[in-house]
Design a protein around this motif. Structure first.
Motif, PDB file in Angstrom:
ATOM      1  N   SER A 227      -3.295  -5.746   0.082  1.00 23.30           N
ATOM      2  CA  SER A 227      -2.969  -5.022   1.001  1.00 23.30           C
ATOM      3  C   SER A 227      -2.902  -3.565   0.690  1.00 23.30           C
ATOM      4  CB  SER A 227      -1.412  -5.294   1.379  1.00 23.30           C
ATOM      5  OG  SER A 227      -0.545  -4.801   0.568  1.00 23.30           O
TER       6      SER A 227
ATOM      7  N   ASN B 142      -1.815   0.828   2.010  1.00 23.45           N
ATOM      8  CA  ASN B 142      -1.294   1.695   2.993  1.00 23.45           C
ATOM      9  C   ASN B 142      -2.006   3.072   3.059  1.00 23.45           C
ATOM     10  OD1 ASN B 142       0.868  -0.218   3.632  1.00 23.45           O
ATOM     11  ND2 ASN B 142       2.241   0.978   2.053  1.00 23.45           N
TER      12      ASN B 142
ATOM     13  N   ARG C  62      -0.860   0.575   7.564  1.00 23.46           N
ATOM     14  CA  ARG C  62      -0.758  -0.566   6.700  1.00 23.46           C
ATOM     15  C   ARG C  62      -1.903  -1.262   7.053  1.00 23.46           C
ATOM     16  NH1 ARG C  62       1.762  -3.478   2.920  1.00 23.46           N
ATOM     17  NH2 ARG C  62       2.116  -5.783   3.563  1.00 23.46           N
TER      18      ARG C  62
ATOM     19  N   ARG D 149      -3.472  -1.545  -8.970  1.00 18.53           N
ATOM     20  CA  ARG D 149      -3.760  -0.475  -8.385  1.00 18.53           C
ATOM     21  C   ARG D 149      -3.010   0.776  -9.395  1.00 18.53           C
ATOM     22  NH1 ARG D 149      -2.228  -0.539  -3.228  1.00 18.53           N
ATOM     23  NH2 ARG D 149      -4.063  -1.668  -2.933  1.00 18.53           N
TER      24      ARG D 149
END
Ligand SMILES: *[C@@H]1O[C@H](CO)[C@@H](O)[C@H](O)[C@H]1NC(C)=O
Ligand SMILES: *[C@@H]1O[C@H](CO)[C@@H](O)[C@H](O)[C@H]1NC(C)=O
Ligand SMILES: *[C@@H]1O[C@H](CO)[C@@H](O)[C@H](O)[C@H]1NC(C)=O
Ligand SMILES: *[C@@H]1O[C@H](CO)[C@@H](O)[C@H](O)[C@H]1NC(C)=O
Ligand SMILES: *[C@@H]1O[C@H](CO)[C@@H](O)[C@H](O)[C@H]1NC(C)=O
Ligand SMILES: *[C@@H]1O[C@H](CO)[C@@H](O)[C@H](O)[C@H]1NC(C)=O
Ligand SMILES: *[C@@H]1O[C@H](CO)[C@@H](O)[C@H](O)[C@H]1NC(C)=O
Ligand SMILES: *[C@@H]1O[C@H](CO)[C@@H](O)[C@H](O)[C@H]1NC(C)=O
Length: 461
Positions: free
Chosen positions: A220, A222, A270, A452
């Motif tokens: 996922s 953002n 998102r 990340r």
């Protein structure tokens, strides 16, 4: 007492026209920095006098009269307050340049020549990143003063900087940036040794205007363009309002919102599960009253693949790292984490958007995406080893041929010889395949995760 705020530079003796008795009167030069208070004393505290009449004047206008202990207010009462002390001192809360005098029982007691210094900005309030601002020192006298400017990092402006142009009494800052220009500037005035502050307030993006973000496929992510100040903090009326914001990709609006809908979490889009189609260049547009703020986000998506997905004695595995798009100076590196001695193999993904490595050993493999030699994102892949097959193949290497030309004939010959054995082998192979499938399913759950970095997830072009 706030004496420290009075900067007495020198004392001069001044002949005041119209002064009655004393021909020479002590006149102090007082430098005041705008916005800071200053205290002017009338009597020495050692004098212990109890005057019948005491008068404070500013440029010959009556500010205050004390008669038999009772004060009477004159002009500019917002400028001063009377301190309740033996020296009948005047505290200047909003000092103005001019001559301040104190007379005691008709006799001139003290004289102050007050000079108020300030830095004046060509625009006030909050400015937007990219604006131009000019700061001026006032008053400025070329013969008497020399000035130096210091940026918010307290570094002296040399005049050689690209965006900072120094003139005699001013500095012009072009293309304002959050990183270098937001904060307290100082003008140092010589020989008076004054330090006059000026707060430059900028709204903008603390991250680079062309930002690179990295995400693993299926993770996922953002998308957001955070500002350096929280616009929801409406306590400060000076903060300009955002009229609207939108996120655009290839001229198509991805997300749009009115400020009325804005939450305290700054506008964010998102992406719950990143696809390769999500990669590319996004633009954030924030509209303020008079101007827009824009920035780019380059989203780079990465994944890894293995063909076949397990090592066997008959085939090595091709491990590939895929990225889209490949930023300039990007490099993909495969390293076998289990073999600490082994050197990573690296290559450029620019031409094919992938870099592959033939793996001959099992274990935990890691694919690093490096830009300018900094690792931006890493993906793990656990490479397993096929069990059982070894025995199958060592006994029947013909299976390999079976997939080639002329296999049918060969198979027909073989069929007569080994039908019972082949049945046994087939059962064994199916079993091995099932185990491999279960393993693969389990591995898929714990591999290919994205690692990340936070603040450093970008690089400068
Ligand atoms: C202003 O500065 C930004 C970097 O902060 C740069 O990308 C941009 O090109 C500059 N613009 C001008 C007009 O110099
Ligand atoms: C990503 O998700 C798709 C759809 O569920 C799946 O087929 C694919 O194997 C996943 N890829 C990775 C690298 O996890
Ligand atoms: C993305 O934003 C959501 C809220 O919208 C938050 O819960 C989540 O932790 C964020 N994810 C990342 C990776 O920052
Ligand atoms: C924003 O406001 C305008 C005008 O009030 C309206 O037409 C538009 O639909 C609004 N957009 C959103 C995303 O709420
Ligand atoms: C604030 O955020 C919540 C959840 O993210 C959302 O349900 C709500 O509508 C938002 N409020 C406004 C005013 O946009
Ligand atoms: C696997 O790779 C190694 C090293 O490159 C090579 O020696 C070997 O023959 C390969 N094995 C197969 C089955 O291709
Ligand atoms: C490789 O290393 C990982 C952790 O670093 C470990 O869990 C795994 O068992 C190792 N595999 C082999 C084949 O050594
Ligand atoms: C990848 O493997 C390394 C080495 O075992 C481990 O430290 C790291 O946490 C793994 N990363 C992910 C995202 O699982």
């Amino acid at each position: 007492m706030v004496l420290s705020s009075i900067l007495v530079s020198f004392v001069l003796y001044l002949a005041l026209p119209g002064a009655m008795l004393p021909v020479t009167v002590r006149a102090e030069k007082v430098n005041v920095i705008a916005g800071k208070p200053a205290i002017l004393h009338c009597l020495d505290s050692t004098d212990k006098k109890n005057p019948a009449t005491l008068i404070w004047k500013y440029n010959n206008k009556l500010l205050l009269k004390i008669f038999q202990g009772n004060p009477f207010k004159g002009e500019k009462s917002e400028m001063w307050t009377l301190n309740n002390d033996e020296s009948f001192s005047l505290e200047l809360v909003k000092a103005e340049t001019g001559l301040y005098t104190c007379e005691v029982d008709g006799k001139l007691e003290t004289t102050y020549e007050v000079k108020v210094w300030k830095v004046i900005g060509s625009k006030s309030g909050y400015l937007l990143q990219g604006d131009t601002l000019k700061l001026n020192l006032s008053p400025f006298n070329m013969e008497d003063n020399r000035i130096e400017w210091f940026n918010p990092q307290k570094a002296k402006v040399t005049g050689k900087e690209l965006r900072w142009k120094v003139q005699e009494d001013s500095i012009q800052i072009t293309n304002l940036t959050i990183q270098e220009d937001h904060g307290m500037w100082e003008c140092h005035v010589f020989p008076d040794q004054l330090k006059i502050p000026y707060n430059v307030k900028i709204i903008g993006f603390p991250n680079p205007l062309d930002e690179f973000n990295f995400a693993a496929l299926n993770s996922s992510f953002n998308l957001s363009c955070p500002l350096n100040i929280n616009l929801e903090n409406q306590k400060d009326p000076e903060i300009p309002r955002v009229q609207s914001w939108k996120l655009v990709k290839n001229n198509i609006v991805v997300e749009e919102q009115n400020i009325s809908n804005m939450n305290n979490s700054f506008p964010t889009k998102r992406i719950p599960r990143v696809h390769f189609e999500d990669a590319g260049k996004y633009q954030c547009h924030l509209r303020f009253n008079h101007r827009n703020l824009n920035k780019n986000i380059n989203l780079i998506v990465m994944t890894v693949s293995a063909v076949p997905d397990e090592l066997s004695s008959k085939e090595n595995v091709t491990l590939c790292g895929h990225i889209k798009p490949a930023p300039p100076l990007a490099e993909l590196c495969w390293v076998n984490v289990n073999e600490s001695m082994s050197k990573p193999t690296c290559g450029s993904p620019i031409s094919e958007n992938k870099f592959c490595h033939i793996a001959t050993t099992a274990g935990l493999w890691r694919c690093d995406l490096k830009v300018n030699n900094n690792v931006k994102i890493s993906i793990n892949y656990t490479l397993g080893k096929t069990t059982n097959e070894w025995t199958v193949e060592s006994r029947f290497p013909l299976i390999e041929i079976a997939s080639g030309a002329g296999a049918t004939l060969l198979l027909l010959i073989l069929a007569g010889i080994c039908v019972p054995t082949c049945k046994h082998i087939k059962r064994k192979r199916q079993q091995a395949k099932r185990i491999a499938q279960i393993k693969q399913h389990l591995l898929a759950k714990r591999t290919c995760q994205c690692q990340r970095e936070l603040a450093n997830d970008y690089y400068h072009t």
